[in-house]
Write a protein that holds these residues in place. Structure first.
Motif, mmCIF file in Angstrom:
data_model
loop_
_atom_site.group_PDB
_atom_site.id
_atom_site.type_symbol
_atom_site.label_atom_id
_atom_site.label_comp_id
_atom_site.label_asym_id
_atom_site.label_seq_id
_atom_site.Cartn_x
_atom_site.Cartn_y
_atom_site.Cartn_z
ATOM 1 N N PHE A 1 0.822 -1.205 0.000
ATOM 2 C CA PHE A 1 0.000 0.000 0.000
ATOM 3 C C PHE A 1 0.860 1.261 0.000
ATOM 4 O O PHE A 1 0.503 2.265 -0.625
ATOM 5 N N ALA A 2 1.984 1.227 0.695
ATOM 6 C CA ALA A 2 2.876 2.391 0.710
ATOM 7 C C ALA A 2 3.374 2.708 -0.690
ATOM 8 O O ALA A 2 3.446 3.878 -1.091
ATOM 9 N N ALA A 3 3.723 1.665 -1.460
ATOM 10 C CA ALA A 3 4.185 1.874 -2.832
ATOM 11 C C ALA A 3 3.043 2.341 -3.733
ATOM 12 O O ALA A 3 3.217 3.239 -4.569
ATOM 13 N N MET A 4 1.867 1.760 -3.564
ATOM 14 C CA MET A 4 0.730 2.095 -4.405
ATOM 15 C C MET A 4 0.240 3.524 -4.171
ATOM 16 O O MET A 4 -0.131 4.230 -5.103
ATOM 17 N N LEU A 5 0.252 3.954 -2.903
ATOM 18 C CA LEU A 5 -0.313 5.247 -2.531
ATOM 19 C C LEU A 5 0.753 6.315 -2.293
ATOM 20 O O LEU A 5 0.448 7.375 -1.747
ATOM 21 N N GLU A 6 1.955 6.060 -2.722
ATOM 22 C CA GLU A 6 3.099 6.924 -2.392
ATOM 23 C C GLU A 6 2.836 8.424 -2.542
ATOM 24 O O GLU A 6 3.213 9.198 -1.657
ATOM 25 N N PRO A 7 2.161 8.897 -3.590
ATOM 26 C CA PRO A 7 1.960 10.351 -3.717
ATOM 27 C C PRO A 7 1.086 10.944 -2.627
ATOM 28 O O PRO A 7 1.182 12.127 -2.323
ATOM 29 N N VAL A 8 0.205 10.129 -2.046
ATOM 30 C CA VAL A 8 -0.773 10.659 -1.093
ATOM 31 C C VAL A 8 -0.865 9.820 0.174
ATOM 32 O O VAL A 8 -1.849 9.913 0.918
ATOM 33 N N ASP A 9 0.150 9.030 0.444
ATOM 34 C CA ASP A 9 0.096 8.114 1.585
ATOM 35 C C ASP A 9 0.032 8.872 2.913
ATOM 36 O O ASP A 9 -0.704 8.514 3.824
ATOM 37 N N VAL A 10 0.802 9.937 3.039
ATOM 38 C CA VAL A 10 0.852 10.703 4.290
ATOM 39 C C VAL A 10 -0.275 11.729 4.316
ATOM 40 O O VAL A 10 -0.497 12.444 3.343
ATOM 41 N N PHE A 11 -0.977 11.770 5.426
ATOM 42 C CA PHE A 11 -2.036 12.764 5.594
ATOM 43 C C PHE A 11 -1.985 13.324 7.005
ATOM 44 O O PHE A 11 -1.269 12.822 7.874
ATOM 45 N N SER A 12 -2.747 14.373 7.236
ATOM 46 C CA SER A 12 -2.764 15.055 8.531
ATOM 47 C C SER A 12 -3.984 14.618 9.321
ATOM 48 O O SER A 12 -5.098 14.602 8.804
ATOM 49 N N GLU A 13 -3.778 14.254 10.591
ATOM 50 C CA GLU A 13 -4.853 13.717 11.409
ATOM 51 C C GLU A 13 -4.888 14.400 12.773
ATOM 52 O O GLU A 13 -3.848 14.641 13.385
ATOM 53 N N VAL A 14 -6.085 14.713 13.232
ATOM 54 C CA VAL A 14 -6.280 15.150 14.612
ATOM 55 C C VAL A 14 -6.675 13.917 15.407
ATOM 56 O O VAL A 14 -7.729 13.319 15.176
ATOM 57 N N PHE A 15 -5.818 13.524 16.353
ATOM 58 C CA PHE A 15 -5.992 12.235 17.021
ATOM 59 C C PHE A 15 -7.284 12.178 17.829
ATOM 60 O O PHE A 15 -8.021 11.202 17.770
ATOM 61 N N ASP A 16 -7.560 13.225 18.609
ATOM 62 C CA ASP A 16 -8.778 13.239 19.425
ATOM 63 C C ASP A 16 -9.463 14.589 19.271
ATOM 64 O O ASP A 16 -8.980 15.596 19.793
ATOM 65 N N PRO A 17 -10.585 14.652 18.552
ATOM 66 C CA PRO A 17 -11.241 15.938 18.298
ATOM 67 C C PRO A 17 -11.804 16.591 19.559
ATOM 68 O O PRO A 17 -12.146 17.774 19.540
ATOM 69 N N TYR A 18 -11.898 15.839 20.661
ATOM 70 C CA TYR A 18 -12.426 16.409 21.899
ATOM 71 C C TYR A 18 -11.331 16.818 22.872
ATOM 72 O O TYR A 18 -11.624 17.282 23.971
#
Length: 218
Positions: free
Chosen positions: A90-107
């Motif tokens: 999956f890392a190879a397949m999605l390489e252009p967009v593999d990394v994204f920004s996440e908020v771990f706990d919205p509360y």
């Protein structure tokens, strides 16, 4: 496709455990097939669909009353199947967009976004689901349901939700013909602030990712 040996002949297809187990197995089988890379043009929309369906099962587990296992201590399921190959594919397949920004706990207030990887998340989800499936196939239905419910709250549920949001955002950028700010060069081991994320973000145009990831003409 469901494993014909997965369920006891005494279990009805309408049983809650049977339906959850079917959803879990379906996700594992489908995700593993996508990782093979035979149809890369449909990878992203297919993953979006599969995770959406899995989260329906997760929602049912979350809404269910607390499930208690029959035994006080969890029985050994044996060696855990390796998910590193799945992660790497999956890392190879999605390489252009593999990394994204996440908020771990919205509360949790004032928490900065952190970088995450779709490939890591998918592998972690599969590992959690397989663990419960091992109990289910061994006839320990209550243990399997307990594990899937517990890990839905503690790990695979939040992980799948974050991954769904990333994939949905990716498809939306393509469908709305909007440039995508990619997190080029980010290391998911770094502890980065929101300003760091903004400074590191590169510019990846839609035409560079839509074709290879199967999102043109959706």
């Amino acid at each position: 496709m469901s494993d014909p040996t997965l369920h006891s002949i005494t279990q009805s297809p309408d049983d809650f455990a049977v339906q959850i187990a079917d959803s879990v197995e379906s996700f594992i089988v489908a995700t593993t097939e996508v990782a093979r890379g035979d149809e890369p043009d449909s990878a992203v929309p297919f993953l979006l669909l599969e995770i959406s369906q899995l989260l329906l099962a997760g929602g049912r587990l979350g809404a269910h009353e607390d499930i208690l296992p029959d035994e006080r201590y969890e029985p050994d399921t044996g060696p855990e199947p390796d998910v590193d190959e799945l992660r790497e594919r999956f890392a190879a397949m999605l390489e252009p967009v593999d990394v994204f920004s996440e908020v771990f706990d919205p509360y949790e207030p004032r928490k900065a976004p952190v970088p995450a990887r779709i490939s890591d998340n998918l592998a972690d989800i599969v590992a959690d689901l397989r663990h419960g499936l091992a109990h289910y196939r061994a006839g320990r239905t209550s243990e399997a349901l307990w594990w899937w419910q517990f890990s839905y709250f503690s790990n695979w549920g939040p992980t799948a939700s974050a991954t769904l949001r990333a994939l949905q955002s990716l498809v939306a950028h393509v469908r709305l013909d909007q440039p995508l700010a990619a997190l080029d060069g980010l290391d998911t081991d770094e502890d980065l602030t929101e300003d760091d994320l903004a400074e590191e973000a590169g510019r990846v145009m839609i035409q560079e990712i839509a074709g290879p990831l199967g999102m043109k003409g959706l």
